[in-house]
Write an enzyme that holds these catalytic residues in place. Structure first.
Site, short mmCIF file in Angstrom:
data_model
loop_
_atom_site.label_atom_id
_atom_site.label_comp_id
_atom_site.label_asym_id
_atom_site.label_seq_id
_atom_site.Cartn_x
_atom_site.Cartn_y
_atom_site.Cartn_z
N ASP A 147 73.28 -57.94 -69.79
CA ASP A 147 72.45 -59.10 -70.04
C ASP A 147 72.63 -59.62 -71.47
O ASP A 147 71.68 -59.72 -72.25
CB ASP A 147 70.98 -58.73 -69.79
CG ASP A 147 70.09 -59.95 -69.59
OD1 ASP A 147 70.56 -60.94 -69.01
OD2 ASP A 147 68.91 -59.89 -70.01
N ASN A 201 72.02 -63.67 -72.17
CA ASN A 201 70.75 -62.94 -72.16
C ASN A 201 69.66 -63.74 -71.45
O ASN A 201 69.46 -64.92 -71.71
CB ASN A 201 70.31 -62.63 -73.60
CG ASN A 201 69.02 -61.82 -73.62
OD1 ASN A 201 67.98 -62.34 -73.96
ND2 ASN A 201 69.11 -60.56 -73.26
N GLU A 210 56.55 -56.93 -64.52
CA GLU A 210 57.23 -57.48 -63.34
C GLU A 210 57.53 -56.39 -62.31
O GLU A 210 57.52 -56.64 -61.10
CB GLU A 210 58.52 -58.20 -63.77
CG GLU A 210 59.70 -57.30 -64.11
CD GLU A 210 59.50 -56.38 -65.32
OE1 GLU A 210 60.06 -55.27 -65.29
OE2 GLU A 210 58.81 -56.78 -66.26
N ASP A 211 57.80 -55.18 -62.80
CA ASP A 211 58.08 -54.09 -61.87
C ASP A 211 56.82 -53.66 -61.13
O ASP A 211 56.87 -53.29 -59.95
CB ASP A 211 58.74 -52.90 -62.58
CG ASP A 211 58.01 -52.50 -63.85
OD1 ASP A 211 57.06 -53.18 -64.27
OD2 ASP A 211 58.41 -51.47 -64.44
N ARG A 253 63.20 -44.27 -76.15
CA ARG A 253 64.12 -44.77 -77.19
C ARG A 253 63.42 -44.77 -78.54
O ARG A 253 62.21 -44.98 -78.62
CB ARG A 253 64.60 -46.18 -76.85
CG ARG A 253 65.45 -46.22 -75.60
CD ARG A 253 65.93 -47.63 -75.28
NE ARG A 253 66.83 -48.16 -76.31
CZ ARG A 253 67.78 -49.06 -76.06
NH1 ARG A 253 67.97 -49.51 -74.83
NH2 ARG A 253 68.55 -49.50 -77.03
#
Length: 409
Positions: free
Chosen positions: A45, A73, A182-183, A211
């Protein structure tokens, strides 16, 4: 199904994923499922850190079919996932984040579970690496369950196995207007539409990697995005479920996981403008969806904070938050011979605060931790209810027949 059709398509959306992508792809290559039964679609992306080049290198040497798509992106994970889904040919799809990794037997176990039970969604046990992970739904394997009979509502990430024909039949895609959550929207809809959900709990299928470069979407962005996410999920539940206990039990999730943290310790550290904005953003959600059925499923301090948001009382909320920050314990007030227990957080019995007493009433699952509280046995409750009905019937009979058993004129 044809012989050439893979069992599962692994969809990887990748943005600035190095060096985490190395272990991610290694975990795909290490799968015990026959490589001929696996397809990978990786969408770069718009990365500028070598992510796209590494994906191309992997595609050239991987034992399974790999398609790499490079694009500008899109600004979020929904676009790459939708692109991958549009290209997928597998019987199932699995959404893998580029900084996470799979357990070696993950795909084999999840595909077998779905095939054995003919279920549309399979959850594989998740373990956190340098970050937290959901835990309450991994008690045991579940061959077939649903969102009302288990705790799966508390894991709404996209990293699950979905039957592709099921997604296509319902035209399901990720909402690209949402920058976070969104998930959750996608997965909750899948739970509600699915003909059965399975859970693989005896093997770690997915490693959720923390991360340290701040590029997790869920750790970045404006706080206003959380309200957008909560609104989208609440609206979905309203559309798909009629009012009642089933909707209430699922509505707990956006209130507890998405909305409530905005009125936790972080609220104390924010300035007056942000506090006021948060109350303004929350008001339409509280007006539309906050009700007693949702409230009674929460702990007292959770219910109280949300009730204060609904009442637009930031002054009392700040008192409660300071009380909690000091690790103060609320006084337990026992009533009705110890069968009712109220937790006296700030505002309890205060006319100025105006909070109904019932907000402070602990449900049995919370009250049982306090000495002196006793649960009313079900048979005792039924006997009491029966006695009340009998007394009413006797009084009614006397009014109809009169004192000597004659019908009253």
């Amino acid at each position: 199904m044809t012989l050439a059709q893979p069992d599962v398509t692994v969809i990887i959306g990748a943005y600035e994923a190095m060096p985490y992508l190395v272990e991610c792809l290694a975990s795909v290559e290490a799968q015990t499922l026959d490589p001929k039964r696996v397809e990978v679609i990786a969408v770069d992306d718009g990365s500028k850190d070598g992510t796209g080049d590494y994906l191309e290198e992997f595609a050239a040497r991987a034992p399974m079919a790999v398609t790499v798509i490079r694009q500008e992106n899109s600004g979020g994970p929904s676009g790459p996932r939708n692109v991958g889904l549009s290209k997928a040919t597998g019987r199932y799809v699995f959404f893998l984040d580029a900084d996470d990794r799979l357990g070696a037997e993950a795909l084999e176990r999840m595909v077998a579970m779905a095939d054995r039970n003919d279920t549309d969604v399979v959850l594989g046990k998740v373990e956190g690496v340098n970050r937290g992970a959901p835990k309450s739904m991994w008690g045991k394997n579940r061959e077939r369950t649903d969102v009302f009979s288990s705790n799966i509502k508390f894991t709404l990430s996209a990293q699950k196995l979905f039957r592709r024909a099921f997604l296509e039949r319902h035209g399901m895609r990720f909402d690209e207007s949402l920058w976070t959550g969104e998930d959750a929207l996608f997965t909750m809809e899948a739970y509600l539409r699915a003909d059965g959900v399975s859970v693989v709990a005896d093997y770690t299928c997915y490693y959720l990697v923390g991360r340290d470069d701040g590029k997790h979407v869920t750790k970045s962005g404006s706080y206003t995005l959380r309200f957008d996410s909560a609104r989208a999920l609440m609206d979905l539940l309203e559309r798909m479920l009629p009012p009642g206990p089933k909707r209430d039990v699922l509505m707990v999730r956006p209130f507890l996981v998405t909305l409530l943290p905005q009125f936790g310790p972080v609220f104390l550290r924010q300035d007056e403008t942000i506090r006021r904005t948060k109350f303004e953003l929350a008001k339409p959600l509280m007006d539309a969806y906050w009700n007693e059925g949702v409230a009674q499923r929460l702990k007292v301090h959770e219910r109280l904070r949300l009730q204060l948001v609904a009442m637009q009382r930031p002054d009392v909320l700040l008192e409660v938050l300071e009380f909690m920050k000091a690790k103060s314990e609320p006084k337990a007030v026992l009533k009705k011979r110890g069968t009712q227990l109220y937790l006296a957080y700030p505002g309890y019995r205060s006319r100025k605060a105006g909070v109904p007493d019932r907000v402070y009433l602990a449900e049995p699952r919370e009250a049982k931790a306090y000495p002196g509280w006793r649960e009313v046995p079900a048979e005792t409750f039924l006997r009491g209810a029966t006695r009340k009905v009998r007394r009413k019937l006797r009084r009614l009979k006397k009014r109809v027949t009169g004192p000597r058993g004659r019908v009253a004129a």
